[in-house]
Design a protein around this motif. Sequence first.
Motif, PDB file in Angstrom:
ATOM      1  N   TYR A   1      10.977  12.827   2.407  1.00 32.56           N
ATOM      2  CA  TYR A   1      10.611  11.817   1.410  1.00 32.56           C
ATOM      3  C   TYR A   1       9.461  10.992   1.960  1.00 32.56           C
ATOM      4  O   TYR A   1       9.535  10.474   3.073  1.00 32.56           O
ATOM      5  CB  TYR A   1      11.789  10.895   1.102  1.00 32.56           C
ATOM      6  N   ILE A   2       8.399  10.889   1.174  1.00 30.73           N
ATOM      7  CA  ILE A   2       7.275  10.032   1.509  1.00 30.73           C
ATOM      8  C   ILE A   2       7.413   8.765   0.668  1.00 30.73           C
ATOM      9  O   ILE A   2       7.579   8.834  -0.542  1.00 30.73           O
ATOM     10  CB  ILE A   2       5.926  10.719   1.178  1.00 30.73           C
ATOM     11  N   LYS A   3       7.365   7.607   1.336  1.00 33.75           N
ATOM     12  CA  LYS A   3       7.476   6.325   0.631  1.00 33.75           C
ATOM     13  C   LYS A   3       6.205   5.508   0.877  1.00 33.75           C
ATOM     14  O   LYS A   3       5.735   5.429   2.006  1.00 33.75           O
ATOM     15  CB  LYS A   3       8.697   5.551   1.122  1.00 33.75           C
ATOM     16  N   HIS A   4       5.704   4.925  -0.185  1.00 27.13           N
ATOM     17  CA  HIS A   4       4.492   4.108  -0.085  1.00 27.13           C
ATOM     18  C   HIS A   4       4.854   2.654   0.192  1.00 27.13           C
ATOM     19  O   HIS A   4       5.607   2.042  -0.559  1.00 27.13           O
ATOM     20  CB  HIS A   4       3.666   4.205  -1.374  1.00 27.13           C
ATOM     21  N   ASP A   5       4.304   2.125   1.266  1.00 34.00           N
ATOM     22  CA  ASP A   5       4.393   0.695   1.569  1.00 34.00           C
ATOM     23  C   ASP A   5       3.159   0.061   0.955  1.00 34.00           C
ATOM     24  O   ASP A   5       2.045   0.208   1.460  1.00 34.00           O
ATOM     25  CB  ASP A   5       4.422   0.480   3.082  1.00 34.00           C
ATOM     26  N   GLY A   6       3.351  -0.620  -0.156  1.00 36.74           N
ATOM     27  CA  GLY A   6       2.233  -1.196  -0.891  1.00 36.74           C
ATOM     28  C   GLY A   6       1.958  -2.642  -0.555  1.00 36.74           C
ATOM     29  O   GLY A   6       1.467  -3.388  -1.409  1.00 36.74           O
TER      30      GLY A   6
END
Length: 181
Positions: A46-51
Motif C-alpha cells: 500500500y502506498i499512502k500519500h502524506d499531503g
Amino acid sequence: MKALLIIDMQIGSFKPYSIRHNTLQKIEQINLLSRKFRSAGYPVIYIKHDGTKEEYLLPQTEDFEILPELIQEPSDIVVVKEANDAFYNTELLSTLIGKNIDELYFCGCATDFCVDATIKTALVNDFKIYIASDAHTTASRPQVDAPTIIEYYNWLWSNMTPTKHNISVCSTQDIISSLEI
C-alpha cells in the motif's frame, strides 16, 4: 518475484466517494487482486500519500487512512510518500530490491498523477510492469472527464517506448488468470 502496488486509496481522496470514477467497482477489483496476490504468496504494498505540504491527507488523521472497504492484512507493506512518485525519497525501491521483486502490478488513485508518475519511474528502473486497466481511478478535470482520462492513460502506457520491458495493460481478470498458471 511479483508485487501488487495499491496507490493512494485513502479516505481523504474519496470525499465523497462519487468524486472518483466508479469508486466501488475499483475497490472490488483491487480486493480481487490483493486476495490473489496474497494467496499466491506475493507481497501487497500500500502506498499512502502524506499531503502535509498540501495541507491534505495529513498523517494521524482519518483522511490519511486506507479506505475501510479495502482488505488489509498485517503482512501488507506500507510505504508513505510525499510526492506523486512513490519512488521519490521513499524506501520503495530498496524494499523491492530487498525482496527480489522485479514485476510490479499497479492499481489505485489517481491515474493521471500518482499512478502515472510511479509507473514511469518503475519503467526507467527496468521493472516488468503490469497495469490493471480497470482497477485505477481518478476524478474528472476541468478539461476532460475521468473515464476519458483513464482510457487515455491505459492507451498511453500500453504504447510507451519500452526500456528493458514493455508495459502490459490488461484487465483485473486477465491478471488473476495469469497468476493461476
